[in-house]
Design an enzyme around this catalytic site. Structure first.
Site, short mmCIF file in Angstrom:
data_model
loop_
_atom_site.label_atom_id
_atom_site.label_comp_id
_atom_site.label_asym_id
_atom_site.label_seq_id
_atom_site.Cartn_x
_atom_site.Cartn_y
_atom_site.Cartn_z
N LYS A 10 0.82 -1.21 0.00
CA LYS A 10 0.00 0.00 0.00
C LYS A 10 0.86 1.27 0.00
CE LYS A 10 -3.96 -2.23 2.23
NZ LYS A 10 -5.02 -2.10 3.28
N TYR A 50 -12.37 -2.16 -4.00
CA TYR A 50 -12.88 -2.29 -2.63
C TYR A 50 -14.41 -2.23 -2.58
CZ TYR A 50 -8.35 -2.21 -0.20
OH TYR A 50 -7.12 -2.52 0.29
N ASN A 113 -2.07 0.15 6.70
CA ASN A 113 -1.55 -1.10 7.27
C ASN A 113 -0.65 -1.87 6.30
OD1 ASN A 113 -3.56 -2.00 5.58
ND2 ASN A 113 -4.63 -3.22 7.13
N HIS A 116 -2.31 -5.40 1.60
CA HIS A 116 -3.60 -6.07 1.45
C HIS A 116 -3.33 -7.49 0.99
CE1 HIS A 116 -7.67 -7.05 0.06
NE2 HIS A 116 -7.07 -7.56 -1.01
N GLU A 127 -9.49 -10.94 -7.57
CA GLU A 127 -8.54 -9.84 -7.35
C GLU A 127 -7.31 -9.98 -8.25
OE1 GLU A 127 -9.80 -8.93 -2.71
OE2 GLU A 127 -7.75 -9.55 -3.15
P1 CMP Z 1 -7.50 -4.51 3.64
O1 CMP Z 1 -7.06 -5.89 3.99
O2 CMP Z 1 -6.92 -3.91 2.43
O3 CMP Z 1 -9.11 -4.49 3.52
C1 CMP Z 1 -9.86 -3.32 3.77
C2 CMP Z 1 -9.04 -2.20 4.31
O4 CMP Z 1 -9.78 -1.16 4.94
C3 CMP Z 1 -8.14 -2.70 5.42
O5 CMP Z 1 -7.14 -3.54 4.89
C4 CMP Z 1 -7.66 -1.38 6.03
O6 CMP Z 1 -6.62 -0.81 5.26
C5 CMP Z 1 -8.90 -0.49 5.85
N1 CMP Z 1 -9.60 -0.20 7.08
C6 CMP Z 1 -9.71 1.02 7.65
N2 CMP Z 1 -10.44 0.97 8.76
C7 CMP Z 1 -10.80 -0.32 8.93
C8 CMP Z 1 -11.58 -1.01 9.93
N3 CMP Z 1 -12.12 -0.37 10.98
N4 CMP Z 1 -11.74 -2.35 9.79
C9 CMP Z 1 -11.22 -3.00 8.72
N5 CMP Z 1 -10.48 -2.40 7.75
C10 CMP Z 1 -10.27 -1.07 7.86
#
Ligand code: CMP
Length: 139
Positions: A10, A50, A113, A116, A127
């Site tokens: 990311k 998403y 984070n 993904h 995906e």
């Molecule tokens: P990802 O695995 O890419 O899937 C959805 C993304 O939403 C997650 O990682 C985070 O980067 C983002 N995100 C932000 N807030 C939340 C939350 N409260 N719970 C889950 N995903 C979140």
């Protein structure tokens, strides 16, 4: 079984030049990086990727974050690759991620984070197809 999963490094991670360190985690765990491309998503592309989260309160912020810089989309291949990659990444919220995982070491927040990873074999196929043509995937 040998599986494919889709990984995204990311914008928080590309910004800090962590691509190599994250790739090392995948390779040390026995996954092969079978395809890789660096790109910057448009808003429409991020919303489409998403779409499953479109009703969530964090959706707009997530889309803004995901288009804020380059990403690296990758196909990881190996035994049990979907679950194995989720182990390597650690929990979505870095506060809950096990020591040694990518998110424990590198993530800035639950949103920023660092990576993904597909959450199921079915989503992985969709995906992977979102980013790559079959000719680009070489395991
Ligand atoms: P990802 O695995 O890419 O899937 C959805 C993304 O939403 C997650 O990682 C985070 O980067 C983002 N995100 C932000 N807030 C939340 C939350 N409260 N719970 C889950 N995903 C979140």
């Amino acid at each position: 079984a040998i599986e494919r999963t889709l990984s995204i490094i990311k914008p928080d991670a590309t910004r800090r030049n962590l691509t190599g360190k994250i790739n090392a985690k995948f390779e040390e765990a026995g996954l092969t990086i079978a395809a890789t491309k660096r790109l910057q998503l448009t808003k429409a592309q991020a919303e489409a990727f998403y779409a499953v989260h479109s009703a969530r309160p964090f959706f707009n912020d997530l889309v803004s974050f995901m288009i804020s810089g380059p990403i690296v989309a990758q196909v990881l291949v190996g035994e049990n690759a979907v679950a194995k990659n989720r182990e390597i990444m650690g929990a979505t919220n870095p506060a809950n991620a096990d020591a040694g995982t990518i998110r424990a070491e590198f993530a800035e927040s639950i949103e920023a984070n660092s990576v993904h990873g597909s959450d199921s074999l079915e989503n992985a196929a969709n995906e992977v197809a979102f980013f790559f043509a079959e000719i680009e995937i070489v395991a």
